[in-house]
Design an enzyme around this catalytic site. Structure first.
Site, mmCIF file in Angstrom:
data_model
loop_
_atom_site.group_PDB
_atom_site.id
_atom_site.type_symbol
_atom_site.label_atom_id
_atom_site.label_comp_id
_atom_site.label_asym_id
_atom_site.label_seq_id
_atom_site.Cartn_x
_atom_site.Cartn_y
_atom_site.Cartn_z
ATOM 1 C CG HIS A 1 -0.569 0.454 2.457
ATOM 2 N ND1 HIS A 1 -0.231 -0.380 3.497
ATOM 3 C CD2 HIS A 1 -0.401 1.708 2.935
ATOM 4 C CE1 HIS A 1 0.117 0.345 4.543
ATOM 5 N NE2 HIS A 1 0.022 1.602 4.231
ATOM 6 C CG ASP B 1 -0.158 -3.735 2.798
ATOM 7 O OD1 ASP B 1 0.295 -3.305 1.725
ATOM 8 O OD2 ASP B 1 -0.360 -3.018 3.805
ATOM 9 N N GLY C 1 3.140 6.032 8.905
ATOM 10 C CA GLY C 1 4.539 6.194 8.500
ATOM 11 C C GLY C 1 5.404 5.003 8.879
ATOM 12 C CB SER D 1 2.982 1.612 6.266
ATOM 13 O OG SER D 1 1.756 1.764 6.904
#
Ligand code: 4AZ
Length: 251
Positions: free
Chosen positions: A45, A99, A198, A200
């Site tokens: 993502h 993801d 952030g 991620s």
């Protein structure tokens, strides 16, 4: 990272900082993990918005402890040669299933990253290896120190989170059917530490027999460090084969 503490990247030397150029300025985008000298594992993502083909927009910095200061002795910066988004990555249910993405670093004089005190690869756990609920893991990142904060952390931070059982995380009051088998949940028992915006793409590691293994990729969550709202991580052990196929590395 909410809670936790400031660390040197020497404690997480596989930590990769991914930047995106927007209107001439480099903006921090996501974390990642160095799994081999030329490959960084991160979250799919991070490249939402059709940016994945625009690989020239991205750069990857290894050995970075401070977001807005350059440490030329420690840092190794790379352009991006290739980005692979998992073919079954799907956010149509708002839960970021699969993801996971791989970023190939562009070699310089035939070399990608070089191992130093600040830069080294992390091990992938064996396929389908499951951690027991309650085991403690470490996360790291430059993400926000509280939900809604206007800026990312200036310094790399780490926190400890414990694995939450799948059946608990799937309860109503937690995340119900949002949690697929490609995800797991982790949280601090007192909800004081968590990943946040952030973080991620960044690493969740757990020590097995004295070695740290990359079990999770920071993926999503409802706000940060909120009761009954664990952080959700992509389950790396579901992707050994995919990673092997894309990178050509044995797994
Ligand atoms: C985010 O927006 C995000 N508390 C990442 C992780 C978590 C929440 C939000 C987990 O990137």
């Amino acid at each position: 990272i909410v809670g936790g503490s400031v660390v040197s990247v020497k404690s997480h030397p596989w930590f990769a900082a991914i930047f995106q150029r927007t209107r001439q300025v480099e903006v921090f985008l996501c974390g990642g993990s160095l799994i081999s000298p030329c490959w960084v594992l991160t979250a799919a993502h991070c490249f939402d918005g059709g940016l994945q083909s625009r690989k020239q927009l991205f750069s990857v910095v290894l050995g970075k402890s401070s977001l807005n200061q350059m440490d030329s002795a420690a840092e190794q910066t790379f352009r991006v040669e290739e980005i692979f988004i998992h073919e079954e990555y799907n956010n149509s249910q708002g839960n970021y299933n699969n993801d996971i993405a791989l970023v190939k670093l562009e070699a310089k004089q035939g070399k990608c990253s070089e191992e130093t005190d600040w830069v080294r690869t992390v091990c992938l756990p064996p396929p389908q290896r499951r951690l027991q609920p309650g085991v403690t893991c470490e996360i790291a990142g430059f993400g926000k120190e509280r939900h809604g904060s206007s800026r990312f952390s200036q310094n790399l931070r780490e926190a400890q989170v414990d694995l939450v059982a799948d059946d608990v995380c799937r309860q109503e009051g937690y995340y119900s059917d949002m949690i697929t088998d490609n995800m797991f949940c982790a949280a601090r028992p007192d909800w004081s530490q968590d990943a946040c915006t952030g973080d991620s793409g960044g690493p969740l590691v757990h020590e097995v027999q004295g070695r740290l293994f990359l079990f999770g990729v920071v993926s999503w969550g409802d706000r940060c460090a909120v009761q009954n709202r664990p952080g959700v991580y992509a389950r790396v052990t579901n992707y050994n084969k995919w990673i092997g196929e894309k990178t050509g590395l044995a797994s």
